[in-house]
Design a protein around this motif. Structure first.
Motif, PDB file in Angstrom:
ATOM      1  N   LEU A  38       0.809  -1.070  -0.113  1.00 22.98           N
ATOM      2  CA  LEU A  38       0.233   0.048  -0.608  1.00 22.98           C
ATOM      3  C   LEU A  38       0.922   1.058   0.308  1.00 22.98           C
ATOM      4  O   LEU A  38       0.549   1.952  -0.782  1.00 22.98           O
ATOM      5  N   LEU A  39       2.160   1.553   0.828  1.00 27.23           N
ATOM      6  CA  LEU A  39       3.187   2.833   0.807  1.00 27.23           C
ATOM      7  C   LEU A  39       3.666   2.767  -0.241  1.00 27.23           C
ATOM      8  O   LEU A  39       4.105   3.999  -0.594  1.00 27.23           O
ATOM      9  N   ASN A  40       3.797   1.363  -0.965  1.00 24.22           N
ATOM     10  CA  ASN A  40       4.438   1.292  -1.980  1.00 24.22           C
ATOM     11  C   ASN A  40       4.074   2.211  -3.559  1.00 24.22           C
ATOM     12  O   ASN A  40       3.935   2.683  -4.115  1.00 24.22           O
ATOM     13  N   VAL A  41       2.257   2.078  -3.452  1.00 24.43           N
ATOM     14  CA  VAL A  41       1.888   2.296  -4.630  1.00 24.43           C
ATOM     15  C   VAL A  41       0.377   3.192  -4.473  1.00 24.43           C
ATOM     16  O   VAL A  41       0.282   4.277  -5.655  1.00 24.43           O
ATOM     17  N   ALA A  42       0.294   3.007  -3.006  1.00 26.29           N
ATOM     18  CA  ALA A  42      -1.115   4.372  -3.309  1.00 26.29           C
ATOM     19  C   ALA A  42      -1.086   5.096  -3.369  1.00 26.29           C
ATOM     20  O   ALA A  42       0.555   6.454  -2.232  1.00 26.29           O
ATOM     21  N   THR A  43      -1.402   6.475  -3.716  1.00 25.37           N
ATOM     22  CA  THR A  43      -1.229   7.941  -3.429  1.00 25.37           C
ATOM     23  C   THR A  43      -1.785   9.050  -2.404  1.00 25.37           C
ATOM     24  O   THR A  43      -1.679   9.725  -1.989  1.00 25.37           O
ATOM     25  N   ARG A  44      -3.316   7.607  -2.231  1.00 26.45           N
ATOM     26  CA  ARG A  44      -4.143   8.218  -1.673  1.00 26.45           C
ATOM     27  C   ARG A  44      -4.850   6.599  -0.559  1.00 26.45           C
ATOM     28  O   ARG A  44      -5.007   6.167  -1.681  1.00 26.45           O
ATOM     29  N   VAL A  45      -4.561   7.427   1.078  1.00 23.38           N
ATOM     30  CA  VAL A  45      -5.608   5.817   1.494  1.00 23.38           C
ATOM     31  C   VAL A  45      -6.615   6.664   2.537  1.00 23.38           C
ATOM     32  O   VAL A  45      -6.511   7.987   2.273  1.00 23.38           O
ATOM     33  N   VAL A  46      -7.845   5.600   2.333  1.00 19.95           N
ATOM     34  CA  VAL A  46      -9.548   5.797   3.222  1.00 19.95           C
ATOM     35  C   VAL A  46      -9.443   4.992   4.329  1.00 19.95           C
ATOM     36  O   VAL A  46      -9.418   3.450   3.254  1.00 19.95           O
ATOM     37  N   CYS A  47      -9.179   5.420   5.062  1.00 21.59           N
ATOM     38  CA  CYS A  47      -9.723   3.798   6.088  1.00 21.59           C
ATOM     39  C   CYS A  47     -11.085   3.931   6.343  1.00 21.59           C
ATOM     40  O   CYS A  47     -12.339   5.199   6.519  1.00 21.59           O
ATOM     41  N   LEU A  48     -11.797   3.031   6.435  1.00 15.92           N
ATOM     42  CA  LEU A  48     -13.321   2.755   6.804  1.00 15.92           C
ATOM     43  C   LEU A  48     -13.119   1.875   8.136  1.00 15.92           C
ATOM     44  O   LEU A  48     -12.302   0.928   8.888  1.00 15.92           O
ATOM     45  N   SER A  49     -14.016   1.802   9.231  1.00 17.55           N
ATOM     46  CA  SER A  49     -14.413   1.073   9.885  1.00 17.55           C
ATOM     47  C   SER A  49     -15.636   1.269  10.710  1.00 17.55           C
ATOM     48  O   SER A  49     -16.494   2.221  10.782  1.00 17.55           O
ATOM     49  N   PHE A  50     -16.116   0.051  10.841  1.00 18.84           N
ATOM     50  CA  PHE A  50     -17.627  -0.128  10.508  1.00 18.84           C
ATOM     51  C   PHE A  50     -18.541   1.014   9.149  1.00 18.84           C
ATOM     52  O   PHE A  50     -20.026   1.314  10.213  1.00 18.84           O
ATOM     53  N   GLY A  51     -18.228   0.592   8.203  1.00 21.60           N
ATOM     54  CA  GLY A  51     -19.108   1.034   7.688  1.00 21.60           C
ATOM     55  C   GLY A  51     -19.159   2.949   7.298  1.00 21.60           C
ATOM     56  O   GLY A  51     -19.821   3.753   6.223  1.00 21.60           O
ATOM     57  N   ASN A  52     -18.066   3.100   8.082  1.00 21.43           N
ATOM     58  CA  ASN A  52     -17.990   4.922   8.315  1.00 21.43           C
ATOM     59  C   ASN A  52     -16.302   5.053   7.597  1.00 21.43           C
ATOM     60  O   ASN A  52     -15.695   4.912   8.186  1.00 21.43           O
ATOM     61  N   LYS A  53     -16.777   6.408   7.278  1.00 24.65           N
ATOM     62  CA  LYS A  53     -15.056   6.640   6.818  1.00 24.65           C
ATOM     63  C   LYS A  53     -15.247   7.483   7.879  1.00 24.65           C
ATOM     64  O   LYS A  53     -15.438   8.672   8.331  1.00 24.65           O
ATOM     65  N   ILE A  54     -13.335   6.999   8.406  1.00 23.16           N
ATOM     66  CA  ILE A  54     -12.716   7.603   9.748  1.00 23.16           C
ATOM     67  C   ILE A  54     -11.095   8.361   9.261  1.00 23.16           C
ATOM     68  O   ILE A  54     -10.610   9.130   9.730  1.00 23.16           O
TER      69      ILE A  54
END
Lengths: 347, 254
Positions: free
Chosen positions: B214-230
């Motif tokens: 992920l750190l190698n390829v992604a330009t942006r990261v989104v984290c989800l938890s229990f269906g919510n974007k955190i």
């Protein structure tokens, strides 16, 4: 059901049978009425051809992953359409014959548009019901279909060319034989092209993995409906020829047993080939059935049909059928095929 | 205007909210990573974008056009192609046959032309076969071209899945855990191909648990938890956010 789709060949790697052999075989078949005028032999061959066309229709539908249990309903529709147009309405034979397949195809299109959205087991149940519905309508709609008395359909009129009678359908069975050959040839040609073209590939996609196919842009219903409609048209023609050959159609002629017979022919012949498989299956099973029905032992026919299916499915599984046996013979014995070895990648 | 936009998208299964009020904008050519613990709604999000599910609430726009509620094949036609979390193949076909079925969208000729075998169809077919061979080479499947797809090893089946998505002309590629069950080298091989695609202007959204990838390829990261974007941001920042660590590892009780 996915079990049946393991031998679909999307690419023709080689000509399995040399062209000269096919040519000689076709000439031999065309010359059969010259050698024999035996009514039993010829009528058996004609019926075999008719069932082969119906079995091809079933195989085409099965290629899209749908299991139709009512293919004989389309034979009944085609037969009744042609019989009503000629005998009840007094229209000439050839236009009525051409319309009969289109009527059956139209019904297939309408039914398919409704049922093939979901497909699968629902499709099988609805087609099973369709067979019964067509039979009951034919039985009850007396003004049009004459109910259980059936319709007497006349033989095709003689073809007159330049004041000279060229073909007379009442004189012998040979014209019917060539009529059947034409029908099988046209159906075979259309189905062979479908199998070879992009449609064949797309059908395989919808059958092998509907979810994946849908996510790659294939509209499942469209291709299922195409297959079902094309099968409906040609099965209708088979039914019309059947009617004009026997010169009668009653509601009892096409029922569930006939649908199952079509299914068995297709599976025993093998679904790896759209044209060869149904022909092989119908040659084997129609002749076996005819022979057994002469033995005067009730139930023997159904019993042996079942046994043939079990044997074929056990020893030639995954939809391979008898055509695969033939293919293997050519590959291993005649061609002495060697194992494929991929080239080394060049770098 | 964002390329792909999710506006207040929710998906409920009965009383379970799998995805709850998610807002997300993705630009063209971006490589977006989606992370989150199991059951946080990552795959549901992909299923919503690709049309497998319809959102309970909210809308999804692609190129300014509303796509939520369309059939999956319509969405695929627009160029949003996905892969699956498990190995989903055309059973009983060889690698090249699977690829040819998947090249459905490569053709400009219609079924009639193919049925009548016109010259245009033959040229078109040749081009498609050429593209298949190109992709098979690119994804290291050349030695397995004529082997049955279900006989391949797990890693190569994943690779075939990616190849089948790549041949369907993607504008947006949704990859659901493309590197599961792969070793580091194989994963890095996939990363290279994803970067290559991105350079060609394809937008990539990928679900990934492997942080190195992920750190190698992604330009942006989104984290989800229990269906919510955190969390939403550049990878290093998101990974160090307190909420993200809590979602993955739990809170400290003192």
């Amino acid at each position: 059901m996915r079990y049946f789709f393991k031998t679909i060949h999307l690419i023709d790697y080689k000509n399995i049978v040399p062209k000269t052999v096919i040519g000689l075989f076709i000439i031999l078949i065309l010359l059969i009425p010259v050698f024999t005028r035996n009514v039993v032999t010829l009528s058996t061959l004609i019926m075999t051809g008719i069932w082969a066309v119906a079995a091809m229709g079933f195989t085409l539908v099965l290629r899209t992953g749908q299991f139709s249990l009512g293919q004989s309903a389309f034979m009944a529709l085609g037969g009744y359409a042609s019989a009503i147009l000629t005998a009840q309405m007094g229209l000439p034979f050839w236009p009525s014959f051409l319309v009969s397949g289109l009527v059956s195809g139209l019904i297939a299109l309408l039914v398919g548009m409704v049922v093939l959205r979901v497909g699968g087991i629902y499709f099988s149940i609805i087609t099973l019901a369709l067979g019964e519905i067509v039979r009951i309508i034919a039985l009850q709609w007396e003004p049009l279909t004459r109910g259980s008395r059936g319709i007497i359909a006349s033989a095709p009129p003689p073809i007159i060319l330049g004041g000279h009678e060229l073909v007379n359908f009442n004189a012998s069975l040979a014209p019917y034989f060539y009529f059947m050959i034409c029908l099988v040839a046209v159906t075979g040609l259309v189905f062979w092209r479908i199998g070879e073209s992009r449609l064949g590939r797309t059908f395989a996609g919808t059958a092998l993995n509907p979810v994946l196919a849908e996510h790659q842009g294939i509209y499942l219903m469209k291709y299922r409906v195409i297959a079902f409609t094309v099968a409906g048209v040609f099965t209708g023609y088979a039914g019309a020829l059947y009617t004009h050959f026997l010169q009668v159609i009653t509601p009892m002629v096409f029922g569930l047993w006939q649908s199952i017979q079509i299914m068995i022919m297709s599976i025993v012949g093998g679904i790896g080939s759209l044209v060869g498989g149904p022909i092989v299956g119908s040659i084997l099973l129609y002749n076996l059935g005819e022979y057994l029905s002469r033995l005067d032992t009730p139930g023997l026919q159904s019993f042996l049909f079942g046994s043939v299916v079990v044997i074929v499915v056990m020893f030639l599984p995954q939809g391979a059928g008898l055509v695969n046996l033939w293919e293997r013979f050519w590959n291993k014995v005649v061609w002495r095929e060697e194992e494929y070895e991929p080239d080394e990648p060049e770098d | 205007m964002p390329y792909l936009e999710l506006k207040n998208v929710s998906k409920h299964f009965g009383r379970l909210a799998a995805v709850e009020e998610v807002n997300l904008q993705v630009g063209k050519g971006e490589i977006l990573g989606i992370v989150g613990p199991n059951g946080s709604g990552k795959t549901t999000l992909i299923n919503l974008i690709s049309g497998y599910y319809r959102p309970t609430k909210g809308t999804i726009y692609f190129n300014g056009k509303k796509i939520s509620g369309l059939r999956p094949d319509k969405i695929a036609e627009l160029g949003i192609i996905r892969t699956f979390q498990s190995n989903v193949l055309y059973e009983g076909t060889t690698v090249v046959e699977s690829m040819l079925i998947s090249s459905y969208q490569q053709y400009s000729t219609n079924n009639w032309q193919s049925f009548l075998e016109t010259k245009a169809w033959k040229d078109d077919n040749e081009k498609a076969v050429g593209r298949v061979i190109e992709l098979v080479k690119l994804l290291d499947l050349l030695n397995d071209t004529f082997l049955p797809a279900e006989g391949l090893s797990h890693g190569y089946q994943r690779m075939l899945g990616i190849a089948m998505a790549m041949i369907a002309n993607p504008q947006v590629l949704l990859l659901d855990e493309p590197t599961t069950g792969m070793n580091h080298e194989e994963a890095m091989f996939v990363v290279d191909k994803i970067k290559l695609l991105s350079e060609q202007g394809v937008t990539v959204i990928l679900i990934e648990h492997n942080m190195k990838v992920l750190l190698n390829v992604a330009t942006r990261v989104v984290c989800l938890s229990f269906g919510n974007k955190i969390a939403d941001g550049i990878p290093e920042e998101v990974m160090n956010e307190k909420e993200v660590i809590e979602a993955y590892l739990g809170t400290e009780i003192l």
